[in-house]
Scaffold this motif. Structure first.
Motif, PDB file in Angstrom:
ATOM      1  N   GLU A 173      -2.040  -1.631   8.581  1.00 16.04           N
ATOM      2  CA  GLU A 173      -1.971  -0.446   7.734  1.00 16.04           C
ATOM      3  C   GLU A 173      -3.336   0.160   7.442  1.00 16.04           C
ATOM      4  O   GLU A 173      -3.423   1.265   6.903  1.00 16.04           O
ATOM      5  N   TYR A 230      -0.112   7.243  -4.418  1.00 17.19           N
ATOM      6  CA  TYR A 230      -1.311   6.515  -4.825  1.00 17.19           C
ATOM      7  C   TYR A 230      -1.864   7.077  -6.131  1.00 17.19           C
ATOM      8  O   TYR A 230      -2.242   6.327  -7.046  1.00 17.19           O
ATOM      9  N   VAL A 249      -4.231  -3.993   1.509  1.00 19.15           N
ATOM     10  CA  VAL A 249      -3.902  -3.267   2.737  1.00 19.15           C
ATOM     11  C   VAL A 249      -3.794  -4.265   3.879  1.00 19.15           C
ATOM     12  O   VAL A 249      -4.753  -5.000   4.156  1.00 19.15           O
ATOM     13  N   PHE A 253      -4.205   3.993   6.054  1.00 14.88           N
ATOM     14  CA  PHE A 253      -4.646   4.115   4.666  1.00 14.88           C
ATOM     15  C   PHE A 253      -6.019   4.772   4.582  1.00 14.88           C
ATOM     16  O   PHE A 253      -6.240   5.675   3.756  1.00 14.88           O
ATOM     17  N   ALA A 279       0.834  -1.206   0.000  1.00 17.61           N
ATOM     18  CA  ALA A 279       0.000   0.000   0.000  1.00 17.61           C
ATOM     19  C   ALA A 279       0.868   1.256   0.000  1.00 17.61           C
ATOM     20  O   ALA A 279       1.892   1.311   0.693  1.00 17.61           O
TER      21      ALA A 279
END
Length: 668
Positions: A620, A596, A616, A624, A589
């Motif tokens: 995390e 991203y 993910v 995220f 991720a």
């Protein structure tokens, strides 16, 4: 008067008791009145005030004269309990009413005491109380939007908003007939939103078509547009159109990019658009030797030429190699630059590269101040017949010049063009660019097109809330760390993920994941019994561990679809345009929103449909989701759940692959 018997002690104590009893009566009467008054005040305080004024009037006020102020009625009752000779002695002076209650007064003294009592009663009422000021409190902190605007360039706040759905034909935007034919030959029939906004801005004013504009230098341009929206073509077309008028070869356009792969891709675009124009295009990336690049870029290295010497009109390079030539190549000059393009500007400005930006900007301007008199007694005997740019003419050696107050100041003609999907908003970085009357163009969706929507969209850009392609579908899978490779293999075989790019966090992770998948495929294919079963999935790594020639070979095979899946680090997360990519998987991720945006931008380009998957890990997930929520993007990501029963057919092959990978690392 009562006579006190001094001889008989018993009778004397009785007489004293009679005297105290009279004083006690007066004290108890006054005390009863005070209790009644206090009880009435307490009842009023317990009532709901009907207005703000009533609330102020019903506040209980402590008598400042009374030393017993603040003592509860319960405590006073305890003091009053028991006979007089058994109670502990207490202070008698508790107020004006009590101060003189045990003394016989004359009529004149009683009148004085009455006035003092009335004054004390006045102080005890709400009207006579001192004002009660509110407690200090901290002021409200400014909102994030207000903080984001502080110190920002006014031009950014007043940026022009461009609808991403807007398209236009090739006619009527300032392009020449030859350029239109060339674009149609490449299959381009209409221009996208960013091209519709940028090309007319650079070509609409015919006076801006000149190669030198010392007295009216052009405005700089900053463009923020989603990935895959056509930013490269937006600056390639006007640069080719303007430089076609050049007669002498000079370095007039400099395009700075962060990676070698992007340099190769942009060069191909320039060559396709400029075919048949006679423009010479060069690159400097460090892929070849320094001497080889000097021979390709510089025409004459033998003499010191103030005007420089160049074999190319357009140079596409990385910042590190650019600094090598600027500092070490003789006659490499930027004084003739008409365009300075910084593509992927946020990444290039975030990295120093020997402070490349400051040195490049300094090289486009004359070193001595304009108008400074040059000493004509220099040791050189003859002036050097160099082709200096207009802003550098005063640097001619041994040429006497006359300067008057009417001399017009000559400015460099270099126009700076900044492009990125995540354009930097840091005021310090923007100031470092030394922009000249910058124009900001933001390709951002506006639902209603009203002024409020435009302001909100610009605020999104200032606060770094980025726009994704409309045709992109995003998914998120939260999983355990140990199950992540298995879920990746599940996506590939169950959801038919092909023509995909998988991003990992490092080159080492890329190599390890490819080895694990190859072992998995060997185990899966060995267990197949029917020829109708799914064939082999070809997967290859693409990272900095490969030399440039191998990377080029892998990329060409992937473009020809001989390789189904490309596993790479963030080496190609920016700018690379591969038309058939339909899936992007973030195996690791991304840790920030910019990464991203650029990863998922490898698919859903030029209006095509694409899918983005993010795996993910459990630990995390909170970070995220918080990152996506702050960017206002969490609602657009669909969460997908993968159950244990879905993975069970692939689990035996995965365990076999893990065991094989373990043996490889044990041997190494």
């Amino acid at each position: 008067m009562t006579q006190i018997n001094l001889k008989n002690p018993a009778k004397r104590s009785a007489d004293n008791a009679k005297v105290k009893t009279k004083a006690k009566k007066r004290y108890l009467k006054a005390k009863k009145e005070r209790r009644k008054q206090r009880k009435t005040s307490h009842t009023v305080l317990n009532q709901e005030p009907s207005s703000e004024l009533d609330a102020e009037e019903t506040q209980e006020v402590v008598n400042p004269i009374s030393p017993l102020a603040g003592r509860t009625s319960h405590e006073e009752t305890k003091l009053d309990e028991g006979p007089a000779h058994e109670r502990p002695r207490k202070r008698r002076k508790v107020g004006i009413n009590e101060a003189y209650s045990d003394v016989e007064e004359s009529p004149a003294k009683e009148a004085t005491l009455r006035e003092e009592r009335n004054f004390a009663d006045t102080l005890s009422t709400a009207e006579g109380a001192l004002p009660i000021f509110p407690l200090p409190k901290r002021p409200d902190a400014p909102s994030r939007s207000v903080l984001a605007l502080q110190g920002q360039d006014k031009a950014l706040i007043e940026a022009e908003l461009v609808d991403p759905r807007k398209t236009t034909s090739l006619e009527g935007i300032g392009l020449g007939e030859r350029t239109r034919k060339q674009l149609k030959g490449l299959g381009i029939q209409e221009l996208f939103a960013v091209q519709t906004a940028v090309i007319p801005f650079l070509l609409s004013d015919k006076t801006q078509h000149s190669l030198y504009l010392p007295h009216a230098p052009p405005r700089d341009l900053c463009v923020s547009a989603p990935t895959g929206s056509g930013k490269t073509l937006a600056y390639v077309v006007p640069i080719v159109e303007i430089l076609t008028t050049r007669v002498v070869t000079r370095l007039r356009a400099l395009i700075v990019l962060p990676t070698r792969d992007l340099v190769t891709q942009v060069r191909e675009t320039f060559e396709e658009v400029a075919k048949g124009r006679g423009l010479k295009i060069g690159t400097a990336t460090g892929q070849h030797s320094f001497a080889h690049e000097q021979a390709q870029l510089i025409a004459d290295k033998s003499a010191s030429l103030q005007g420089g010497s160049s074999k190319v009109d357009i140079l596409i390079c990385t910042p590190g190699r650019l600094m090598d030539h600027l500092n070490s190549s003789p006659n490499f000059s930027l004084q003739h630059l008409r365009f300075l393009v910084v593509d992927e500007a946020d990444r290039l400005l975030a990295q120093s590269f020997q402070d490349w930006l400051a040195q490049v900007l300094a090289a486009t301007r004359p070193t001595p101040p304009i108008g400074e008199t040059v000493d004509v007694r220099a040791p050189n005997a003859l002036p050097t017949p160099d082709a200096l740019a207009p802003a550098f003419l005063h640097l001619l050696r041994n040429v006497p010049q006359i300067h008057t107050s009417h001399n017009e100041k000559k400015e460099p003609s270099c126009q700076k063009l900044l492009f990125s999907a995540t354009l930097p908003r840091d005021p310090a970085k923007i100031v470092a660019l030394n922009l000249r009357e910058p124009k900001y163009l933001i390709v951002q969706d506006s639902v209603k097109g009203s002024t409020e929507d435009a302001d909100e969209a610009i605020m999104d850009v200032v606060m770094e809330r980025f726009t994704m392609p409309a045709s992109l579908k995003e998914h998120m899978i939260v999983c355990e760390t140990s199950q992540k490779p298995l879920i990746l293999f599940y996506l590939i075989h169950t959801h038919g993920v092909r023509n995909a790019i998988i991003f990992t966090k490092s080159a080492e992770s890329t190599t390890r994941l490819v080895q694990l998948f190859q072992f998995f495929e060997s185990s899966r294919l060995s267990s197949q019994t029917s020829p109708e079963d799914e064939g082999k999935v070809v997967i290859q790594p693409y990272s900095s561990d490969l030399n440039p020639s191998d990377r080029k070979t892998v990329l060409e095979k992937f473009k020809r679809q001989e390789i189904h899946i490309l596993v790479c680090s963030d080496l190609i997360s920016r700018g690379i345009d591969i038309t058939h990519v339909s899936h992007v998987i973030s195996y690791d991720a991304p840790v920030d929103m910019r990464k991203y945006v650029h990863r998922v931008g490898r698919t859903a380009r030029a209006g095509r449909e694409g899918h983005a998957w993010t795996l993910v890990e459990d630990q995390e997930a909170r970070h995220f989701k918080s990152m996506m929520r702050e960017a206002g993007h969490l609602d657009t990501i669909k969460r997908m759940r993968v159950h244990e029963k879905d993975l069970s057919p692939l689990t035996p092959h995965y365990e076999t692959a893990l065991e094989s990978l373990k043996h490889v690392y044990v041997r190494s």
